[in-house]
Design an enzyme around this catalytic site. Structure first.
Site, short mmCIF file in Angstrom:
data_model
loop_
_atom_site.label_atom_id
_atom_site.label_comp_id
_atom_site.label_asym_id
_atom_site.label_seq_id
_atom_site.Cartn_x
_atom_site.Cartn_y
_atom_site.Cartn_z
N GLY A 198 0.81 -1.22 0.00
CA GLY A 198 0.00 0.00 0.00
C GLY A 198 0.84 1.25 0.00
O GLY A 198 0.57 2.20 0.74
N ALA A 199 1.87 1.28 -0.87
CA ALA A 199 2.87 2.35 -0.80
C ALA A 199 2.72 3.40 -1.88
O ALA A 199 3.64 4.19 -2.12
CB ALA A 199 4.27 1.75 -0.86
N VAL A 201 -3.21 -7.46 -2.09
CA VAL A 201 -2.61 -8.22 -0.99
C VAL A 201 -3.63 -8.99 -0.15
O VAL A 201 -3.25 -9.77 0.72
CB VAL A 201 -1.74 -7.32 -0.09
N ASN A 211 1.55 -2.19 5.34
CA ASN A 211 0.87 -0.90 5.50
C ASN A 211 -0.50 -0.85 4.85
O ASN A 211 -1.34 -0.03 5.24
CB ASN A 211 1.75 0.20 4.91
N SER A 231 -3.10 0.66 14.57
CA SER A 231 -3.81 1.93 14.78
C SER A 231 -4.21 2.03 16.24
O SER A 231 -4.39 0.99 16.92
CB SER A 231 -5.07 1.98 13.91
N TYR A 268 -12.77 -1.79 11.36
CA TYR A 268 -11.40 -1.28 11.37
C TYR A 268 -10.70 -1.59 12.70
O TYR A 268 -9.56 -2.05 12.73
CB TYR A 268 -11.42 0.23 11.12
N ALA A 316 -11.42 -3.95 14.83
CA ALA A 316 -11.20 -5.40 14.91
C ALA A 316 -9.97 -5.80 14.10
O ALA A 316 -9.14 -6.60 14.56
CB ALA A 316 -12.42 -6.16 14.42
N LYS A 322 -7.38 -3.97 13.23
CA LYS A 322 -6.12 -3.45 13.78
C LYS A 322 -5.78 -4.09 15.12
O LYS A 322 -4.61 -4.25 15.46
CB LYS A 322 -6.20 -1.93 13.90
#
Length: 246
Positions: A8-9, A63, A89, A141, A154, A156, A158
């Site tokens: 995710g870059a 991914v 990421n 996060s 989100y 859950a 992280k």
């Protein structure tokens, strides 16, 4: 030269991490979602990375799919020679209160934010084991530490990332592979730009430093965690939140 693979870059925090690691002297493998927009953004990031005198190669892969990850890791190894650092990421949000959230919205976030990390670890850890060295950093996060209304999916995902980090640290520590996580708080990115101003102000009231963080401030911590300076640091979660938890 050492090689870093960042998922995710093509934008946001991932792009900043790629550029910081290029500045540190890493050749960088820049993962992006397999569409034209992702490709264009990734190529721009690659040009900025190459300005530091390193190799920067873009790799398209979803991914959340194991097959894509297998193919990408093989390609990175063939083109750049090794994978010394992995930064997981890639992430998305689909925020809604629990009562309004659909199963598809829940599943999509889990697939990208959590399952993708399993997919990448499954393929990269064997490479690092053969090298007898590796640095893994997972982007978690503060939502994974404290929860957040409207983000059950989100939060859950992280929270799982944090647990996965500690498990991998225990499983691979004896192989000279470290695994750590960073937990950003409110960071200035395209994701936060779309939030309403009144919501932003309310959130910042909980931050001791009373400002958003910058992606570069996350990248600097990642830089430490993939360096030799962090050789005895593993299984840790470093909060980058300006004092949100205090």
């Amino acid at each position: 030269m050492a090689v870093a693979l960042i998922t995710g870059a093509s934008q946001g925090i991932g792009a900043c991490i790629a550029k910081r690691l290029a500045k540190d002297g890493f050749d960088v493998a820049i993962n992006h979602y397999p569409n034209e927009s992702g490709r264009e953004k990734a190529l721009e990031v690659a040009k900025e990375c190459e300005a530091f005198g390193v190799k920067a190669v873009c790799f398209a892969a979803d991914v959340s799919k194991m097959a894509d990850c297998e193919e990408m890791v093989k390609a990175v190894k063939e083109q750049l020679g090794s994978i010394d650092a992995l930064v997981n990421n890639a992430g998305i949000t689909k925020d809604k209160l629990l009562a309004r959230m659909s199963e598809d919205e829940y599943d999509a976030v889990i697939a990208i934010n959590q399952k993708s990390i399993f997919n990448m670890l499954k393929n990269v850890c064997p490479v690092m084991m053969k090298q007898k060295h590796g640095r893994i950093v997972n982007i978690a996060s503060v939502a994974g530490l404290y929860g957040n209304p409207g983000q059950i999916n989100y939060s859950a995902s992280k929270g799982a990332v944090i647990s996965m980090t500690k498990t991998v640290a225990k499983e691979y520590g004896r192989k000279n592979i470290t695994c750590n996580a960073v937990a950003p708080g409110f960071i200035h990115t395209p994701m936060t730009d779309v939030l309403a101003d009144d919501y932003k102000e309310k959130m910042l009231e909980a931050v001791a430093m009373r400002r958003y963080g910058e992606p570069e401030e996350v990248a600097s911590v990642v830089s430490f965690l993939v360096s030799e300076d962090s050789s005895y640091v593993t299984g840790q979660v470093i909060e980058i939140s300006g004092g949100l938890s205090m």
